[in-house]
Design a protein around this motif. Structure first.
Motif, mmCIF file in Angstrom:
data_model
loop_
_atom_site.group_PDB
_atom_site.id
_atom_site.type_symbol
_atom_site.label_atom_id
_atom_site.label_comp_id
_atom_site.label_asym_id
_atom_site.label_seq_id
_atom_site.Cartn_x
_atom_site.Cartn_y
_atom_site.Cartn_z
ATOM 1 N N ALA A 34 -17.731 34.289 13.554
ATOM 2 C CA ALA A 34 -18.652 33.186 13.271
ATOM 3 C C ALA A 34 -19.270 32.633 14.545
ATOM 4 O O ALA A 34 -20.488 32.411 14.623
ATOM 5 C CB ALA A 34 -17.915 32.077 12.517
ATOM 6 N N THR A 35 -18.450 32.418 15.563
ATOM 7 C CA THR A 35 -18.934 31.814 16.807
ATOM 8 C C THR A 35 -20.015 32.671 17.457
ATOM 9 O O THR A 35 -21.091 32.172 17.825
ATOM 10 C CB THR A 35 -17.765 31.620 17.789
ATOM 11 N N LEU A 71 -22.471 25.065 25.891
ATOM 12 C CA LEU A 71 -21.171 25.548 25.449
ATOM 13 C C LEU A 71 -20.189 25.565 26.617
ATOM 14 O O LEU A 71 -19.019 25.165 26.476
ATOM 15 C CB LEU A 71 -21.322 26.953 24.867
ATOM 16 N N ALA A 72 -20.651 26.013 27.774
ATOM 17 C CA ALA A 72 -19.791 26.055 28.959
ATOM 18 C C ALA A 72 -19.265 24.666 29.301
ATOM 19 O O ALA A 72 -18.076 24.491 29.597
ATOM 20 C CB ALA A 72 -20.572 26.627 30.141
ATOM 21 N N LEU A 73 -20.135 23.668 29.247
ATOM 22 C CA LEU A 73 -19.714 22.302 29.559
ATOM 23 C C LEU A 73 -18.819 21.736 28.466
ATOM 24 O O LEU A 73 -17.841 21.028 28.735
ATOM 25 C CB LEU A 73 -20.941 21.413 29.760
ATOM 26 N N ALA A 74 -19.134 22.054 27.212
ATOM 27 C CA ALA A 74 -18.361 21.512 26.095
ATOM 28 C C ALA A 74 -16.942 22.047 26.069
ATOM 29 O O ALA A 74 -16.039 21.393 25.553
ATOM 30 C CB ALA A 74 -19.064 21.845 24.773
ATOM 31 N N ILE A 75 -16.741 23.237 26.613
ATOM 32 C CA ILE A 75 -15.408 23.827 26.620
ATOM 33 C C ILE A 75 -14.423 22.932 27.357
ATOM 34 O O ILE A 75 -13.264 22.803 26.964
ATOM 35 C CB ILE A 75 -15.453 25.243 27.227
ATOM 36 N N PHE A 76 -14.876 22.293 28.435
ATOM 37 C CA PHE A 76 -14.009 21.369 29.166
ATOM 38 C C PHE A 76 -13.529 20.250 28.244
ATOM 39 O O PHE A 76 -12.345 19.954 28.145
ATOM 40 C CB PHE A 76 -14.783 20.769 30.345
ATOM 41 N N ALA A 77 -14.488 19.609 27.568
ATOM 42 C CA ALA A 77 -14.146 18.504 26.677
ATOM 43 C C ALA A 77 -13.295 18.987 25.514
ATOM 44 O O ALA A 77 -12.343 18.321 25.103
ATOM 45 C CB ALA A 77 -15.416 17.837 26.161
ATOM 46 N N ALA A 78 -13.617 20.166 24.994
ATOM 47 C CA ALA A 78 -12.887 20.689 23.841
ATOM 48 C C ALA A 78 -11.431 20.938 24.184
ATOM 49 O O ALA A 78 -10.533 20.661 23.378
ATOM 50 C CB ALA A 78 -13.542 21.966 23.343
ATOM 51 N N GLY A 126 -18.185 24.584 21.515
ATOM 52 C CA GLY A 126 -17.217 24.477 22.606
ATOM 53 C C GLY A 126 -15.787 24.356 22.113
ATOM 54 O O GLY A 126 -14.843 24.614 22.872
ATOM 55 N N GLY A 127 -15.611 23.980 20.852
ATOM 56 C CA GLY A 127 -14.270 23.818 20.315
ATOM 57 C C GLY A 127 -13.597 25.097 19.889
ATOM 58 O O GLY A 127 -12.493 25.044 19.342
ATOM 59 N N VAL A 128 -14.226 26.260 20.126
ATOM 60 C CA VAL A 128 -13.612 27.512 19.647
ATOM 61 C C VAL A 128 -13.056 28.397 20.769
ATOM 62 O O VAL A 128 -11.853 28.680 20.785
ATOM 63 C CB VAL A 128 -14.597 28.322 18.772
ATOM 64 N N PRO A 129 -13.868 28.872 21.736
ATOM 65 C CA PRO A 129 -13.397 29.968 22.602
ATOM 66 C C PRO A 129 -12.130 29.668 23.398
ATOM 67 O O PRO A 129 -11.144 30.405 23.302
ATOM 68 C CB PRO A 129 -14.594 30.207 23.531
ATOM 69 N N ALA A 130 -12.132 28.590 24.189
ATOM 70 C CA ALA A 130 -10.967 28.306 25.010
ATOM 71 C C ALA A 130 -9.767 27.925 24.161
ATOM 72 O O ALA A 130 -8.626 28.276 24.473
ATOM 73 C CB ALA A 130 -11.287 27.180 26.001
ATOM 74 N N VAL A 131 -10.013 27.205 23.074
ATOM 75 C CA VAL A 131 -8.925 26.780 22.193
ATOM 76 C C VAL A 131 -8.292 27.990 21.507
ATOM 77 O O VAL A 131 -7.078 28.058 21.319
ATOM 78 C CB VAL A 131 -9.434 25.760 21.161
ATOM 79 N N ALA A 132 -9.109 28.971 21.133
ATOM 80 C CA ALA A 132 -8.578 30.184 20.501
ATOM 81 C C ALA A 132 -7.662 30.938 21.461
ATOM 82 O O ALA A 132 -6.587 31.411 21.076
ATOM 83 C CB ALA A 132 -9.724 31.084 20.050
ATOM 84 N N ILE A 133 -8.070 31.059 22.710
ATOM 85 C CA ILE A 133 -7.250 31.748 23.705
ATOM 86 C C ILE A 133 -5.933 31.004 23.905
ATOM 87 O O ILE A 133 -4.853 31.608 23.973
ATOM 88 C CB ILE A 133 -8.014 31.878 25.035
ATOM 89 N N ALA A 350 2.044 25.963 31.856
ATOM 90 C CA ALA A 350 2.200 24.882 30.883
ATOM 91 C C ALA A 350 0.871 24.346 30.392
ATOM 92 O O ALA A 350 0.824 23.627 29.387
ATOM 93 C CB ALA A 350 3.023 23.742 31.501
ATOM 94 N N SER A 351 -0.230 24.644 31.081
ATOM 95 C CA SER A 351 -1.549 24.131 30.663
ATOM 96 C C SER A 351 -2.479 25.299 30.380
ATOM 97 O O SER A 351 -3.507 25.475 31.037
ATOM 98 C CB SER A 351 -2.133 23.214 31.737
ATOM 99 N N LYS A 352 -2.099 26.093 29.383
ATOM 100 C CA LYS A 352 -2.886 27.283 29.038
ATOM 101 C C LYS A 352 -4.284 26.922 28.562
ATOM 102 O O LYS A 352 -5.254 27.627 28.821
ATOM 103 C CB LYS A 352 -2.158 28.096 27.967
ATOM 104 N N GLY A 353 -4.406 25.803 27.817
ATOM 105 C CA GLY A 353 -5.719 25.396 27.325
ATOM 106 C C GLY A 353 -6.677 25.082 28.457
ATOM 107 O O GLY A 353 -7.865 25.414 28.394
ATOM 108 N N HIS A 354 -6.171 24.451 29.521
ATOM 109 C CA HIS A 354 -7.024 24.124 30.658
ATOM 110 C C HIS A 354 -7.413 25.371 31.442
ATOM 111 O O HIS A 354 -8.550 25.494 31.908
ATOM 112 C CB HIS A 354 -6.308 23.121 31.564
ATOM 113 N N ALA A 355 -6.469 26.313 31.579
ATOM 114 C CA ALA A 355 -6.801 27.567 32.254
ATOM 115 C C ALA A 355 -7.862 28.331 31.475
ATOM 116 O O ALA A 355 -8.824 28.858 32.045
ATOM 117 C CB ALA A 355 -5.542 28.429 32.414
ATOM 118 N N ALA A 356 -7.688 28.377 30.149
ATOM 119 C CA ALA A 356 -8.665 29.074 29.310
ATOM 120 C C ALA A 356 -10.024 28.407 29.382
ATOM 121 O O ALA A 356 -11.064 29.074 29.366
ATOM 122 C CB ALA A 356 -8.180 29.112 27.863
ATOM 123 N N SER A 357 -10.045 27.060 29.463
ATOM 124 C CA SER A 357 -11.330 26.361 29.515
ATOM 125 C C SER A 357 -12.069 26.668 30.813
ATOM 126 O O SER A 357 -13.298 26.800 30.818
ATOM 127 C CB SER A 357 -11.125 24.851 29.365
#
Length: 411
Positions: A34-35, A71-78, A126-133, A350-357
């Motif tokens: 979808a994304t 999308l790149a910027l939103a990933i940080f917030a997401a 932005g709420g999908v790619p980094a969060v999925a990883i 411990a911060s996988k979401g931040h690394a992915a973002s």
């Protein structure tokens, strides 16, 4: 919502082959589908948009570049928001809202208003790619992570292909507006399938409130870890920028070349050429599994070399050479992305979401910056200039991958 363990026993990770593994894999396959269909559905329409609104190639590419840039910027917030709201819920809301915005773009008459909507769509997605990883890295056992990540990337490849092929077909037989609306409607259906399949998180507990200082420390930690990790992650971010930038540049301007002499193809024929995304679907799964077996750095280098070979093939004056080059480029790119994104997940700590973002920030900035810059090369030197620009980016990525291979930063 995340489910915390009620006992002192640790909650086991999902193992490959289990029913939960299959649900997670297919649910995130739908999310990736979808994304990427929503993001890239405008790509085969760029020549039509340029003609309809009487603008140049670089200007028409803004319909995609603004989406990927925001999308790149939103990933940080997401990544930060998902720490409070939960992974699964944020991904569902993101896909649903972006689908509605795509429908809005289809019925908006003014070019600049369409650009605003497409930019908002990038914010929503932005709420999908980094969060999925992050979700995969948290829930799947390490031995099965590479294959699961490959399946998610395969979903993105399949979505990118379907978005391009479907919009090309619908635009030729109906209109480009009908094509955008159809992709938006499909996105809503996929969002419902995703939320029905994906299990709630079992290894993630939402944090109360929003602590900006905490998130700043988490992002900064990925540049100052001890040992080779601090070196490895910035190298992977640079690879993401260069690989995605070169890939999107080729796809952005391939349509302009294919619809012009000597090829003179129509939207449907041009869209069908992008079925070579099937090579990406296969190579992402194979690349992720091969990295688990043979090592990440060697697979990353091989994948990037394939990308360079694909660009070289597109320089031939024959249609078959162009198609073969795009196919090889696509296979190499998705294998590289599967390996690099899985590697970032392993190094995230411990911060996988931040690394992915951070990885996805570099990834989509490459798409936005290089994707639009390629328009200047097209205007100044046509396809040879576009190919030369992308080969420089790929060469830089190969250099980073080779440097990683000289370290012990395997995660």
């Amino acid at each position: 919502m995340s489910v915390a363990s009620a006992s002192t026993e640790p909650v086991p990770h999902v193992v490959r082959g289990s029913a939960a593994y299959r649900r997670i894999s297919f649910g995130l396959f739908l999310a990736g589908f979808a994304t990427f269909s929503l993001i890239y559905c405008v790509q085969p329409l760029l020549p039509l948009l340029a003609a309809n609104f009487e603008i140049g190639a670089a200007q028409s590419s803004l319909a995609l570049s603004l989406t990927t840039g925001l999308l790149a910027l939103a990933i940080f917030a997401a990544a930060a928001v998902s720490e409070s709201l939960g992974r699964r819920e944020l991904m569902f809301a993101s896909i649903g809202l972006a689908s509605l915005l795509n429908i809005a773009a289809a019925i908006t008459p003014a070019w600049h208003a369409i650009l605003v909507i497409r930019a908002l769509e990038g914010l929503a997605l932005g709420g999908v790619p980094a969060v999925a990883i992050a979700y995969l890295a948290e829930e799947i056992e390490p031995r099965g992570l590479g294959f699961a990540m490959g399946l998610y990337i395969a979903g993105t490849a399949f979505g990118g292909m379907a978005g391009r092929v479907m919009t090309g077909f619908l635009a030729e037989f109906f209109s480009w507006r009908f094509a955008l609306g159809g992709i938006g409607a499909m996105g809503l259906v996929l969002a419902l399938g995703f939320i029905a399949l994906l299990p709630p998180s079992r290894h993630f507990t939402p944090k109360k409130g929003f602590d900006l200082a905490y998130h700043a420390r988490a992002w900064a930690s990925h540049f100052r870890d001890g040992g080779t990790r601090a070196f490895a992650k910035p190298m992977l971010f640079a690879i993401a920028f260069c690989a995605m930038g070169s890939f999107v540049t080729i796809y952005n301007y391939a349509g302009f070349r294919l619809m012009a002499p000597p090829f003179d193809l129509g939207p449907t024929q041009t869209g069908l050429i992008f079925t070579v995304y099937l090579f990406g679907i296969a190579s992402s799964s194979l690349g992720g599994a091969a990295a688990d077996r043979f090592g990440r750095a060697p697979m990353l280098i091989v994948s990037l070399v394939l990308m360079a070979a694909g660009v070289g093939l597109t320089l031939t004056p024959h249609l078959l050479g162009m198609i073969a080059g795009i196919a090889v480029l696509t296979g190499g790119f998705f294998a590289a992305h599967a390996v690099a994104s899985g590697w970032v997940g392993r190094l995230g700590g411990a911060s996988k979401g931040h690394a992915a973002s951070l990885y996805m920030l570099a990834y989509y900035l490459g798409s936005s910056v290089a994707g639009s810059t390629g328009g200047w090369f097209w205007s100044e030197g046509a396809w040879p200039a576009v190919a030369g620009f992308t080969l420089v980016l790929i060469t830089l990525a190969i250099g980073c991958a080779a440097r990683l291979g000289m370290t012990r930063a395997s995660g």
